[in-house]
Design an enzyme around this catalytic site. Structure first.
Site, short mmCIF file in Angstrom:
data_model
loop_
_atom_site.label_atom_id
_atom_site.label_comp_id
_atom_site.label_asym_id
_atom_site.label_seq_id
_atom_site.Cartn_x
_atom_site.Cartn_y
_atom_site.Cartn_z
CB ALA A 74 -0.94 0.00 1.20
CB THR A 75 4.24 2.04 1.33
OG1 THR A 75 3.93 1.73 2.68
CG2 THR A 75 5.20 3.23 1.29
CD GLN A 182 -5.21 -1.20 9.01
OE1 GLN A 182 -5.84 -2.20 9.39
NE2 GLN A 182 -3.92 -1.07 9.26
CG HIS A 204 1.30 -6.76 5.24
ND1 HIS A 204 1.52 -6.37 6.53
CD2 HIS A 204 1.46 -5.66 4.50
CE1 HIS A 204 1.82 -5.07 6.55
NE2 HIS A 204 1.78 -4.62 5.31
CB THR A 243 10.04 -9.73 -12.93
OG1 THR A 243 11.01 -9.43 -13.93
CG2 THR A 243 9.47 -11.12 -13.15
CB CYS A 329 4.90 2.85 10.56
SG CYS A 329 3.36 2.07 10.10
C1 LIG Z 1 -0.30 -0.88 6.56
C2 LIG Z 1 -0.79 0.36 5.92
C3 LIG Z 1 -0.11 0.96 4.87
C4 LIG Z 1 1.21 0.43 4.35
O1 LIG Z 1 1.03 -0.75 3.64
P1 LIG Z 1 2.29 -1.63 3.21
O2 LIG Z 1 1.70 -2.67 2.34
O3 LIG Z 1 2.88 -2.16 4.45
O4 LIG Z 1 3.20 -0.74 2.46
C5 LIG Z 1 -0.64 2.09 4.30
N1 LIG Z 1 -1.79 2.61 4.75
C6 LIG Z 1 -2.47 2.07 5.77
C7 LIG Z 1 -3.75 2.68 6.21
C8 LIG Z 1 -2.00 0.92 6.38
O5 LIG Z 1 -2.67 0.40 7.40
#
Ligand SMILES: *Cc1c(COP(=O)(O)O)cnc(C)c1O
Length: 396
Positions: A74-75, A182, A204, A243, A329
């Site tokens: 998500a980042t 989330q 994850h 890839t 984080c």
């Molecule tokens: C965990 C999270 C992220 C980051 O996701 P990653 O897949 O670990 O990069 C971004 N936004 C929210 C709201 C999250 O809970």
């Protein structure tokens, strides 16, 4: 083996579900092909697996498969959405709107863009964590190109009124991005009804593997233009080179499939456990709920505790339960959570907070153990510690 603490940190990450792992395994060793290899069956079978997962993800949010771009999480999806839109639309406008309680993966790309000359309005939230739509209304400018509001908050679980925000953006011709890391698999999401143009998600947080996520980017009405942030072999229609990683992608697909199939029953079960935990914790005085009591993720409970030191509280709990204060984080930071501060929480209360993240493998027995231990820890810290008056007013 010494007993490990009970895991209640499901907003930070979740274990891979065994059914997900099972689905992934063949793609490491047997079906190891590169999905971009179009000349032989190794490539075809990998490509077929990716295609199936892509379709599952698309169906989960009501999009078309070709609107899904795989990323590392998500980042990266947030970075692609925010910086990709900024770069593609800067000639039309350089103003964006985000919310103060966003994840750092939204806030930091915005701050980075500010250094490059973009302007970002970071909207405050109400004491319950919800965005005030009248504030949003006032923040729009003729040069606004993007609004980014998370679907569900990772600390306090608050669910923002995504469909209303989407409607406001659509009326003004402004693109709408939501970080749904989330929310996916926990609440219903539909990019058509909510008028979402860009949506980030990740595997994850829903019992899939780490290191895989996706960005949905609308291709019709309107067609979102994105400047790629990773250049190379031209995978994902040139929007994200590199890839593809079939085991992770297959696991992501399976995780989404399971989360959706079990969403309603899980939500009910988690809500009941969460309420049970909250009800027991209220047996001690001076505990405050952070975030809206109803409009939140079923598995989230976030509380602030009066009259105890935040670090001592976490330390006292750590052998029994794995939880976070604020977000994982930023849990190494000694500053209080920016989310709790945005709710108007006074500093020591923001600092003395616990985020409980309940999940698929949480049992009632665990909840009862944690509640008992939390109460005992709070009481012993208060007895040992600085006499403090319970003077802090309850949140409205
Ligand atoms: C965990 C999270 C992220 C980051 O996701 P990653 O897949 O670990 O990069 C971004 N936004 C929210 C709201 C999250 O809970």
């Amino acid at each position: 083996m010494s007993q490990r603490p009970i895991y209640l940190d499901c907003h930070a990450t979740t274990p891979v579900d065994k059914r997900v792992l099972e689905a992934m395994l063949p793609y490491f060793t047997e079906c190891f092909g590169n999905p971009s290899s179009i000349a032989h069956s190794y490539g075809w079978e990998a490509e077929a697996a990716v295609k199936k997962a892509r379709a599952t993800l698309a169906e989960a949010i009501g999009s078309k498969p070709e609107e899904i771009i795989f990323t590392s999480g998500a980042t990266e999806a947030n970075n692609l959405a925010i910086k990709g839109v900024a770069e593609a639309y800067f000639s039309q406008g350089r103003h964006m709107i985000a919310v103060q309680t966003e994840h750092r993966a939204v806030l930091d790309p915005c701050l980075y863009l500010q250094q490059l000359g973009f302007e970002v309005t970071f909207l405050p939230v109400q004491p319950d964590g919800l965005l005030d739509l009248a504030q949003l209304e006032k923040a729009f400018r003729p040069d606004t190109i993007l609004v980014s509001v998370m679907a569900a908050n990772n600390e306090i679980g608050v669910l923002q009124p995504i469909a209303k925000i989407g409607e406001m953006c659509r009326q003004r011709g402004v693109l709408f991005h939501t970080d749904a890391a989330q929310a996916i698999g926990k609440v219903t999401l539909d990019v058509e009804t909510a008028k979402v143009d860009l949506l980030s998600f990740t595997a994850h947080k829903i019992y899939g593997p780490k290191g895989i996520g996706a960005l949905y980017a609308r291709r019709r009405n309107p067609r979102v233009k994105l400047a790629p942030q990773v250049h190379g072999g031209g995978q994902e229609r040139g929007l994200r080179s590199g890839t593809l990683y079939p085991p992770q992608i297959v696991g992501f697909g399976k995780a989404v499939e399971l989360a959706l199939a079990e969403m309603d029953s899980e939500a009910k079960r988690l809500r009941r456990l969460r309420e049970r935990l909250w009800k027991t914790l209220q047996n001690v005085e001076g505990i405050h709920l952070n975030g809206h009591p109803k409009q939140r993720l079923p598995g989230n409970l976030n509380v602030s505790v009066e009259g105890v030191d935040g670090a001592a509280l976490l330390l006292g709990l750590q052998s029994v339960v794995a939880v976070s204060s604020g977000s994982a984080c930023s849990s190494t930071a000694t500053t209080p959570s920016h989310v709790l501060t945005a709710l108007g929480r006074e500093e020591t209360l923001a600092y003395a907070s616990i985020r409980f993240g309940l999940g698929r493998f949480t049992t009632q027995k665990e909840i009862d153990t944690v509640a008992k231990s939390a109460i005992a820890t709070i009481q012993s810290l208060r007895q040992a510690g600085q006499p403090q008056a319970f003077s802090i007013p309850k949140p409205s």
